[in-house]
Design an enzyme around this catalytic site. Structure first.
Site, PDB file in Angstrom:
ATOM      1  N   ASN A   1      34.619  52.067  41.166  1.00  0.00           N
ATOM      2  CA  ASN A   1      33.848  50.922  40.645  1.00  0.00           C
ATOM      3  C   ASN A   1      32.666  50.527  41.537  1.00  0.00           C
ATOM      4  OD1 ASN A   1      36.678  49.192  39.090  1.00  0.00           O
ATOM      5  ND2 ASN A   1      35.150  50.541  38.186  1.00  0.00           N
TER       6      ASN A   1
ATOM      7  N   ARG B   1      42.766  57.335  28.594  1.00  0.00           N
ATOM      8  CA  ARG B   1      42.720  58.121  29.835  1.00  0.00           C
ATOM      9  C   ARG B   1      43.277  57.273  30.978  1.00  0.00           C
ATOM     10  NH1 ARG B   1      37.328  57.308  28.385  1.00  0.00           N
ATOM     11  NH2 ARG B   1      36.420  55.572  29.527  1.00  0.00           N
TER      12      ARG B   1
ATOM     13  N   ASP C   1      40.909  47.102  30.530  1.00  0.00           N
ATOM     14  CA  ASP C   1      39.603  47.646  30.151  1.00  0.00           C
ATOM     15  C   ASP C   1      39.020  46.873  28.966  1.00  0.00           C
ATOM     16  OD1 ASP C   1      37.438  49.314  30.191  1.00  0.00           O
ATOM     17  OD2 ASP C   1      38.445  51.016  29.270  1.00  0.00           O
TER      18      ASP C   1
HETATM   19  C1  FPP Z   1      37.029  47.017  32.891  1.00  0.00           C
HETATM   20  O1  FPP Z   1      36.140  46.461  31.974  1.00  0.00           O
HETATM   21  C2  FPP Z   1      37.405  46.044  33.874  1.00  0.00           C
HETATM   22  C3  FPP Z   1      37.120  46.099  35.190  1.00  0.00           C
HETATM   23  C4  FPP Z   1      36.343  47.174  35.830  1.00  0.00           C
HETATM   24  C5  FPP Z   1      37.535  45.070  36.107  1.00  0.00           C
HETATM   25  C6  FPP Z   1      38.820  44.372  35.777  1.00  0.00           C
HETATM   26  C7  FPP Z   1      38.764  43.097  36.450  1.00  0.00           C
HETATM   27  C8  FPP Z   1      39.152  41.906  35.948  1.00  0.00           C
HETATM   28  C9  FPP Z   1      39.878  41.711  34.698  1.00  0.00           C
HETATM   29  C10 FPP Z   1      38.837  40.693  36.707  1.00  0.00           C
HETATM   30  C11 FPP Z   1      39.326  40.660  38.118  1.00  0.00           C
HETATM   31  C12 FPP Z   1      40.802  40.697  38.252  1.00  0.00           C
HETATM   32  C13 FPP Z   1      41.521  39.890  39.034  1.00  0.00           C
HETATM   33  C14 FPP Z   1      42.958  40.192  39.281  1.00  0.00           C
HETATM   34  C15 FPP Z   1      40.946  38.692  39.665  1.00  0.00           C
HETATM   35  P1  FPP Z   1      34.730  47.163  31.802  1.00  0.00           P
HETATM   36  O2  FPP Z   1      33.736  46.346  32.531  1.00  0.00           O
HETATM   37  O3  FPP Z   1      34.807  48.599  32.207  1.00  0.00           O
HETATM   38  O4  FPP Z   1      34.564  47.021  30.250  1.00  0.00           O
HETATM   39  P2  FPP Z   1      33.777  47.988  29.279  1.00  0.00           P
HETATM   40  O5  FPP Z   1      34.443  49.339  29.398  1.00  0.00           O
HETATM   41  O6  FPP Z   1      33.967  47.351  27.947  1.00  0.00           O
HETATM   42  O7  FPP Z   1      32.338  48.002  29.730  1.00  0.00           O
END
Ligand code: FPP
Length: 227
Positions: free
Chosen positions: A64, A181, A16
């Protein structure tokens, strides 16, 4: 004497903070996700030297899809690129890819790429499990329904039908970015897992952070409800 302490076999991470990382660096959100993939890559490279049997990463949840179309599309494209560019490295490093979640519901070209990657890495000794279109409540409901179709519903019969059935029991769950969480991730598997919530934003999470978490895990006494 800390008799319950042991080395972690299976660590799962809720990655995250990509969005906040991007905001902090005054770059587009997509760049945060791109740097997030870099963090994944570095971590996967270090799994073997840390002696981990399995690393499970929450890459895309069933919730998502509610994000703006452009962001969903960025994440799917990153997934495509990641599989294509890193597959040879997985194979060279003895990494076996495993996908959990309702991944057959992804775009047909991604499903095809994943099927190919699963087949090509099937003999690897270290597992990288990627949660895609994953929701834990949905996984438990699916497992319970399959278990019911075969006979009695018990803890064991449900566990045997989970997407994680072939993986070692979960030892440690880490979430980055300071949020505390589970966000519908591995709810059943967390029953006796240790948990660690760190403030580091995902793109800044380095293999050293994981090593520190593993060292910390080794000092914890796990009693599984006993004493
Ligand atoms: C949360 O950050 C992250 C995600 C919803 C996606 C996680 C994906 C990656 C790290 C890249 C893809 C992975 C692979 C294995 C290729 P957020 O966008 O919710 O961050 P924020 O809470 O700060 O807005």
């Amino acid at each position: 004497m800390n008799e319950g302490a042991s080395r972690a076999r299976h660590v799962a991470i809720i990655m995250d903070g990509n969005g906040r990382w991007a905001k902090r660096h005054h770059v587009p959100r997509a760049m945060g996700h791109r740097r997030g993939v870099e963090a994944v890559r570095k971590l996967v490279r270090s799994v073997e030297s840390m002696g981990l049997e399995c690393l499970t990463l929450y890459a895309f949840s069933s919730e998502n899809w509610k994000r703006p179309d452009e962001e969903v599309s960025d994440l799917m494209n990153l997934m495509r690129k990641f599989i294509k560019s890193d597959l040879p490295e997985f194979m060279a490093n003895d990494v076996r890819l495993k996908i959990i979640g309702d991944w057959q519901g992804l775009a047909p070209d991604i499903v095809e790429m994943l099927e190919d990657a699963l087949e090509q890495t099937a003999k690897g000794r270290h597992t990288l499990a990627v949660a895609l279109n994953y929701g834990s409540q949905q996984e438990i409901a699916r497992a319970a329904s399959k278990a019911a179709g075969k006979g009695e519903i018990t803890v064991e019969s449900i566990t045997a039908e989970l997407d994680t059935a072939a993986l070692p029991p979960l030892d440690l769950l880490i979430r980055t970015s300071g949020e505390v969480r589970l966000s519908n991730f591995l709810l059943w598997q967390c029953a006796y897992a240790e948990m660690l919530f760190v403030d580091t934003l995902w793109p800044d999470f380095e293999p050293e952070h994981l090593q520190t978490a593993l060292d910390d895990f080794a000092t914890r006494e796990r009693r599984y409800g006993g004493r």
